[in-house]
Design a protein around this motif. Structure first.
Motif, PDB file in Angstrom:
ATOM      1  N   ALA A  47       0.896  -1.151   0.080  1.00 62.35           N
ATOM      2  CA  ALA A  47       0.001   0.091   0.135  1.00 62.35           C
ATOM      3  C   ALA A  47       0.744   1.229  -0.016  1.00 62.35           C
ATOM      4  N   LYS A  48       2.020   1.023   0.339  1.00 64.95           N
ATOM      5  CA  LYS A  48       2.818   2.290   0.346  1.00 64.95           C
ATOM      6  C   LYS A  48       4.128   2.282  -0.785  1.00 64.95           C
ATOM      7  N   ALA A  49       4.031   1.218  -1.372  1.00 70.39           N
ATOM      8  CA  ALA A  49       5.171   1.052  -2.423  1.00 70.39           C
ATOM      9  C   ALA A  49       4.981   1.939  -3.542  1.00 70.39           C
ATOM     10  N   PRO A  50       6.088   2.388  -4.129  1.00 71.99           N
ATOM     11  CA  PRO A  50       5.653   3.297  -5.379  1.00 71.99           C
ATOM     12  C   PRO A  50       5.641   1.999  -6.639  1.00 71.99           C
ATOM     13  N   GLU A  51       5.510   2.706  -7.694  1.00 69.20           N
ATOM     14  CA  GLU A  51       5.134   1.795  -9.019  1.00 69.20           C
ATOM     15  C   GLU A  51       6.431   1.193  -8.977  1.00 69.20           C
ATOM     16  N   PHE A  52       6.426  -0.364  -9.359  1.00 71.46           N
ATOM     17  CA  PHE A  52       7.718  -1.116  -9.419  1.00 71.46           C
ATOM     18  C   PHE A  52       7.387  -2.135 -10.434  1.00 71.46           C
ATOM     19  N   ASP A  53       8.367  -2.946 -11.061  1.00 70.33           N
ATOM     20  CA  ASP A  53       8.096  -4.466 -11.855  1.00 70.33           C
ATOM     21  C   ASP A  53       8.697  -5.261 -11.229  1.00 70.33           C
ATOM     22  N   VAL A  54       9.815  -5.427 -10.274  1.00 73.29           N
ATOM     23  CA  VAL A  54      10.378  -6.410  -9.668  1.00 73.29           C
ATOM     24  C   VAL A  54      10.706  -6.303  -8.306  1.00 73.29           C
ATOM     25  N   ILE A  55      10.430  -7.141  -7.596  1.00 71.99           N
ATOM     26  CA  ILE A  55      10.930  -7.051  -6.167  1.00 71.99           C
ATOM     27  C   ILE A  55      12.277  -7.939  -5.872  1.00 71.99           C
ATOM     28  N   VAL A  56      13.152  -7.204  -5.182  1.00 69.47           N
ATOM     29  CA  VAL A  56      14.590  -7.953  -4.852  1.00 69.47           C
ATOM     30  C   VAL A  56      14.860  -8.003  -3.309  1.00 69.47           C
ATOM     31  N   THR A  57      15.251  -9.047  -2.829  1.00 64.14           N
ATOM     32  CA  THR A  57      15.726  -9.213  -1.386  1.00 64.14           C
ATOM     33  C   THR A  57      16.896  -9.951  -1.508  1.00 64.14           C
ATOM     34  N   ALA A  58      17.798  -9.963  -0.193  1.00 67.42           N
ATOM     35  CA  ALA A  58      18.765 -10.764  -0.014  1.00 67.42           C
ATOM     36  C   ALA A  58      18.305 -11.865   0.762  1.00 67.42           C
ATOM     37  N   GLU A  59      19.247 -13.306   0.433  1.00 67.97           N
ATOM     38  CA  GLU A  59      18.923 -14.270   1.205  1.00 67.97           C
ATOM     39  C   GLU A  59      19.379 -13.911   2.824  1.00 67.97           C
ATOM     40  N   SER A  60      18.441 -14.455   3.565  1.00 70.21           N
ATOM     41  CA  SER A  60      17.497 -15.346   3.531  1.00 70.21           C
ATOM     42  C   SER A  60      16.204 -14.540   4.321  1.00 70.21           C
ATOM     43  N   LYS A  61      16.241 -13.991   5.316  1.00 72.12           N
ATOM     44  CA  LYS A  61      15.220 -13.323   6.215  1.00 72.12           C
ATOM     45  C   LYS A  61      14.146 -12.698   5.359  1.00 72.12           C
ATOM     46  N   GLY A  62      14.590 -12.085   4.157  1.00 73.10           N
ATOM     47  CA  GLY A  62      13.708 -11.155   3.647  1.00 73.10           C
ATOM     48  C   GLY A  62      12.855 -12.054   2.438  1.00 73.10           C
ATOM     49  N   ILE A  63      13.219 -13.267   2.403  1.00 73.40           N
ATOM     50  CA  ILE A  63      12.195 -14.212   1.276  1.00 73.40           C
ATOM     51  C   ILE A  63      11.231 -14.441   1.660  1.00 73.40           C
TER      52      ILE A  63
END
Length: 183
Positions: A47-63
């Motif tokens: 609900a707070k995110a700007p317009e985006f195409d892809v999400i990126v996170t780092a292994e592992s707790k954000g998965i």
């Protein structure tokens, strides 16, 4: 064991206090296995995110968070791995110095994953941002790949991250004294 109770995205949790050193404790926030908090946090962050195409996170707790945000938004997600895997070619690497890990780690991405984000609007997500060390490493790799970082989001911000205007987060997580009181 001491705990810090807080409500995040409408869900109340007791977070165990963990010593970083003799003078500093942090509250351990782990989304693994907690479907309720993962779904609620993903919804609130989107609900707070700007317009985006892809999400990126780092292994592992954000998965789990990245997966759930991707599921709810219908977008793809990419995980930067801690070490190269056999299927990865043309690997781009950087190092990470995170306060929750006892040693320097590596983050990397292969060409297949890089192709998913190259030229795209990328949203970086993580569970907690504190010193920003992991975030800086993620940004280094994404800048090498060639994408547009449109936002940096976390469920919780602690320490110096609370005052950073470039991070969107749901709640502030205090740092703690050894007696369990907030700093």
């Amino acid at each position: 064991m001491m705990f810090h109770e807080m409500t995040i995205a409408g869900v109340t949790r007791r977070l165990p206090l963990c010593p970083l050193n003799e003078e500093l404790y942090i509250a351990g926030f782990v989304m693994f296995g907690d479907v309720e908090i993962t779904e609620a946090c993903a919804k609130e962050l989107l609900a707070k995110a700007p317009e985006f195409d892809v999400i990126v996170t780092a292994e592992s707790k954000g998965i789990p968070l990245a997966y759930e945000m991707a599921r709810q938004s219908g977008k793809d997600y990419v995980v930067l791995r801690k070490e190269p895997k056999l299927y990865m070619v043309d690997v781009i690497k950087t190092t990470v110095d995170s306060i929750t890990t006892a040693h320097i780690q590596t983050l990397c991405i292969g060409s297949l994953e890089a192709d998913v984000i190259r030229g795209k609007r990328v949203l970086i997500v993580d569970d907690v941002i504190s010193t920003g060390g992991s975030l800086m490493s993620i940004e280094k790799i994404l800048n090498k790949v060639g994408c547009d970082i449109v936002g940096k989001m976390a469920v919780l911000a602690e320490g110096d991250a609370i005052d950073r205007p470039d991070i969107i987060y749901l709640e502030e997580l205090p740092l703690f004294n050894p007696d369990g009181t907030a700093k």
